[in-house]
Design a protein around this motif. Structure first.
Motif, PDB file in Angstrom:
ATOM      1  N   CYS A 167      -8.151  19.947 -12.056  1.00  0.00           N
ATOM      2  CA  CYS A 167      -8.173  18.834 -11.112  1.00  0.00           C
ATOM      3  C   CYS A 167      -8.755  17.619 -11.832  1.00  0.00           C
ATOM      4  CB  CYS A 167      -9.013  19.184  -9.888  1.00  0.00           C
ATOM      5  SG  CYS A 167      -9.084  17.845  -8.682  1.00  0.00           S
ATOM      6  N   CYS A 168      -8.010  16.537 -11.841  1.00  0.00           N
ATOM      7  CA  CYS A 168      -8.441  15.334 -12.561  1.00  0.00           C
ATOM      8  C   CYS A 168      -9.385  14.458 -11.749  1.00  0.00           C
ATOM      9  CB  CYS A 168      -7.219  14.531 -12.985  1.00  0.00           C
ATOM     10  SG  CYS A 168      -6.215  15.410 -14.179  1.00  0.00           S
ATOM     11  N   GLY A 169      -9.585  14.744 -10.493  1.00  0.00           N
ATOM     12  CA  GLY A 169     -10.502  13.953  -9.686  1.00  0.00           C
ATOM     13  C   GLY A 169      -9.844  12.712  -9.126  1.00  0.00           C
ATOM     14  N   ASP A 170     -10.595  11.633  -9.061  1.00  0.00           N
ATOM     15  CA  ASP A 170     -10.168  10.420  -8.392  1.00  0.00           C
ATOM     16  C   ASP A 170      -9.623   9.369  -9.358  1.00  0.00           C
ATOM     17  OD1 ASP A 170      -9.808   8.677  -6.251  1.00  0.00           O
ATOM     18  OD2 ASP A 170     -11.810   7.839  -6.422  1.00  0.00           O
ATOM     19  N   GLU A 171      -9.213   9.786 -10.531  1.00  0.00           N
ATOM     20  CA  GLU A 171      -8.644   8.848 -11.497  1.00  0.00           C
ATOM     21  C   GLU A 171      -7.724   9.616 -12.435  1.00  0.00           C
ATOM     22  OE1 GLU A 171     -12.167   8.580 -14.768  1.00  0.00           O
ATOM     23  OE2 GLU A 171     -12.351   7.299 -13.009  1.00  0.00           O
ATOM     24  N   PRO A 172      -6.923   8.913 -13.222  1.00  0.00           N
ATOM     25  CA  PRO A 172      -5.999   9.595 -14.130  1.00  0.00           C
ATOM     26  C   PRO A 172      -6.718  10.481 -15.146  1.00  0.00           C
ATOM     27  CG  PRO A 172      -5.448   7.271 -13.947  1.00  0.00           C
ATOM     28  CD  PRO A 172      -6.778   7.455 -13.277  1.00  0.00           C
ATOM     29  N   CYS A 173      -6.011  11.455 -15.645  1.00  0.00           N
ATOM     30  CA  CYS A 173      -6.533  12.330 -16.701  1.00  0.00           C
ATOM     31  C   CYS A 173      -6.747  11.487 -17.960  1.00  0.00           C
ATOM     32  CB  CYS A 173      -5.539  13.444 -16.975  1.00  0.00           C
ATOM     33  SG  CYS A 173      -6.083  14.633 -18.197  1.00  0.00           S
ATOM     34  N   VAL A 208       2.955  -3.881  -5.681  1.00  0.00           N
ATOM     35  CA  VAL A 208       2.440  -4.043  -4.322  1.00  0.00           C
ATOM     36  C   VAL A 208       1.029  -3.463  -4.189  1.00  0.00           C
ATOM     37  CG1 VAL A 208       2.778  -3.396  -1.903  1.00  0.00           C
ATOM     38  CG2 VAL A 208       4.765  -3.984  -3.333  1.00  0.00           C
ATOM     39  N   PHE A 209       0.838  -2.224  -4.696  1.00  0.00           N
ATOM     40  CA  PHE A 209      -0.422  -1.503  -4.490  1.00  0.00           C
ATOM     41  C   PHE A 209      -1.424  -1.637  -5.632  1.00  0.00           C
ATOM     42  CE2 PHE A 209       2.564   0.656  -1.642  1.00  0.00           C
ATOM     43  CZ  PHE A 209       1.856   0.545  -0.458  1.00  0.00           C
ATOM     44  N   GLU A 210      -0.994  -2.137  -6.772  1.00  0.00           N
ATOM     45  CA  GLU A 210      -1.860  -2.401  -7.923  1.00  0.00           C
ATOM     46  C   GLU A 210      -2.760  -1.216  -8.301  1.00  0.00           C
ATOM     47  OE1 GLU A 210      -3.749  -5.990  -6.470  1.00  0.00           O
ATOM     48  OE2 GLU A 210      -2.124  -7.206  -7.296  1.00  0.00           O
ATOM     49  N   PRO A 211      -2.179  -0.085  -8.627  1.00  0.00           N
ATOM     50  CA  PRO A 211      -2.984   1.103  -8.925  1.00  0.00           C
ATOM     51  C   PRO A 211      -3.870   0.960 -10.165  1.00  0.00           C
ATOM     52  CG  PRO A 211      -0.716   1.466  -9.576  1.00  0.00           C
ATOM     53  CD  PRO A 211      -0.750   0.171  -8.814  1.00  0.00           C
ATOM     54  N   TYR A 212      -3.413   0.242 -11.161  1.00  0.00           N
ATOM     55  CA  TYR A 212      -4.171   0.150 -12.411  1.00  0.00           C
ATOM     56  C   TYR A 212      -5.454  -0.658 -12.236  1.00  0.00           C
ATOM     57  CZ  TYR A 212       0.364   1.832 -13.917  1.00  0.00           C
ATOM     58  OH  TYR A 212       1.522   2.544 -14.020  1.00  0.00           O
ATOM     59  N   GLU A 213      -5.429  -1.613 -11.337  1.00  0.00           N
ATOM     60  CA  GLU A 213      -6.649  -2.376 -11.053  1.00  0.00           C
ATOM     61  C   GLU A 213      -7.710  -1.513 -10.381  1.00  0.00           C
ATOM     62  OE1 GLU A 213      -5.845  -5.947  -8.883  1.00  0.00           O
ATOM     63  OE2 GLU A 213      -4.466  -6.705 -10.411  1.00  0.00           O
ATOM     64  N   LYS A 214      -7.266  -0.419  -9.756  1.00  0.00           N
ATOM     65  CA  LYS A 214      -8.166   0.499  -9.053  1.00  0.00           C
ATOM     66  C   LYS A 214      -8.441   1.760  -9.883  1.00  0.00           C
ATOM     67  CE  LYS A 214      -6.082  -0.962  -4.677  1.00  0.00           C
ATOM     68  NZ  LYS A 214      -5.141  -1.933  -5.230  1.00  0.00           N
ATOM     69  N   HIS A 215      -8.014   1.759 -11.137  1.00  0.00           N
ATOM     70  CA  HIS A 215      -8.169   2.911 -12.042  1.00  0.00           C
ATOM     71  C   HIS A 215      -7.450   4.140 -11.493  1.00  0.00           C
ATOM     72  CE1 HIS A 215     -10.957   0.551 -14.386  1.00  0.00           C
ATOM     73  NE2 HIS A 215     -11.575   0.241 -13.261  1.00  0.00           N
ATOM     74  N   ALA A 256      -2.024  10.227  -7.436  1.00  0.00           N
ATOM     75  CA  ALA A 256      -0.861   9.363  -7.663  1.00  0.00           C
ATOM     76  C   ALA A 256      -0.889   8.345  -6.538  1.00  0.00           C
ATOM     77  CB  ALA A 256       0.424  10.166  -7.656  1.00  0.00           C
ATOM     78  N   PHE A 257      -1.535   7.238  -6.789  1.00  0.00           N
ATOM     79  CA  PHE A 257      -1.834   6.286  -5.728  1.00  0.00           C
ATOM     80  C   PHE A 257      -0.594   5.722  -5.054  1.00  0.00           C
ATOM     81  CE2 PHE A 257      -3.392   2.187  -4.052  1.00  0.00           C
ATOM     82  CZ  PHE A 257      -4.316   2.702  -3.160  1.00  0.00           C
ATOM     83  N   CYS A 258       0.472   5.538  -5.842  1.00  0.00           N
ATOM     84  CA  CYS A 258       1.686   4.963  -5.255  1.00  0.00           C
ATOM     85  C   CYS A 258       2.885   5.274  -6.142  1.00  0.00           C
ATOM     86  CB  CYS A 258       1.549   3.451  -5.091  1.00  0.00           C
ATOM     87  SG  CYS A 258       1.379   2.548  -6.645  1.00  0.00           S
ATOM     88  N   LEU A 259       4.038   4.927  -5.626  1.00  0.00           N
ATOM     89  CA  LEU A 259       5.256   5.019  -6.417  1.00  0.00           C
ATOM     90  C   LEU A 259       5.179   4.015  -7.560  1.00  0.00           C
ATOM     91  CD1 LEU A 259       7.793   5.011  -3.462  1.00  0.00           C
ATOM     92  CD2 LEU A 259       7.196   6.984  -4.890  1.00  0.00           C
ATOM     93  N   HIS A 260       5.760   4.361  -8.690  1.00  0.00           N
ATOM     94  CA  HIS A 260       5.799   3.415  -9.802  1.00  0.00           C
ATOM     95  C   HIS A 260       6.576   2.158  -9.384  1.00  0.00           C
ATOM     96  CE1 HIS A 260       5.434   2.197 -13.963  1.00  0.00           C
ATOM     97  NE2 HIS A 260       6.704   1.858 -13.933  1.00  0.00           N
ATOM     98  N   SER A 261       7.604   2.376  -8.582  1.00  0.00           N
ATOM     99  CA  SER A 261       8.422   1.243  -8.128  1.00  0.00           C
ATOM    100  C   SER A 261       7.661   0.305  -7.192  1.00  0.00           C
ATOM    101  CB  SER A 261       9.687   1.763  -7.428  1.00  0.00           C
ATOM    102  OG  SER A 261       9.347   2.510  -6.278  1.00  0.00           O
ATOM    103  N   GLN A 262       6.486   0.726  -6.717  1.00  0.00           N
ATOM    104  CA  GLN A 262       5.673  -0.123  -5.836  1.00  0.00           C
ATOM    105  C   GLN A 262       4.333  -0.504  -6.467  1.00  0.00           C
ATOM    106  OE1 GLN A 262       5.515   2.277  -2.245  1.00  0.00           O
ATOM    107  NE2 GLN A 262       7.248   1.156  -1.405  1.00  0.00           N
TER     108      GLN A 262
END
Length: 110
Positions: free
Chosen positions: A11-17, A44-51, A35-41
């Motif tokens: 289990c990687c926890g709350d962030e990417p491995c 919109v959701f800015e997953p990288y800013e949220k780690h 997996a915070f969101c679809l890559h195609s979105q």
């Protein structure tokens, strides 16, 4: 976690491995990965800013590490009605193993 000889759950926890942790995840029977969101979105959701990662990111990692079963969790909740369908569709383009996107309170037997 070793489930039984030759089978492990990671289990990687709350962030990417992280790259330095990939050896622990390599060859896992089960990998639980956010997996915070679809890559195609991602715009919109800015997953990288949220780690966080996207479905594509998690699936490519699992494929590269030779994971058998990938369970995606910690997702955005704007697309709940179609989340499972959308995440599975995007993920299957990058991961050839068994892919799971459980609904809240859904259980799986390992």
């Amino acid at each position: 976690m070793e489930l039984e000889p030759g089978r492990k759950l990671t289990c990687c926890g709350d962030e990417p491995c992280h790259a330095q942790s990939e050896d622990y995840a390599r060859g896992s029977s089960w990998l639980l990965h956010e997996a915070f969101c679809l890559h195609s979105q991602a715009d919109v959701f800015e997953p990288y800013e949220k780690h966080h990662s996207t479905v594509k990111d998690a699936c490519q990692l699992a494929q590269r590490l030779g994971v058998e079963n990938l369970l995606l969790y910690h997702t955005e909740d704007k697309n709940l009605d179609k989340r499972k369908e959308l995440y599975l569709a995007e993920g299957r383009a990058y991961f050839r193993g068994n892919l799971y996107v459980p609904d809240d309170l859904e259980t799986l037997t390992l």
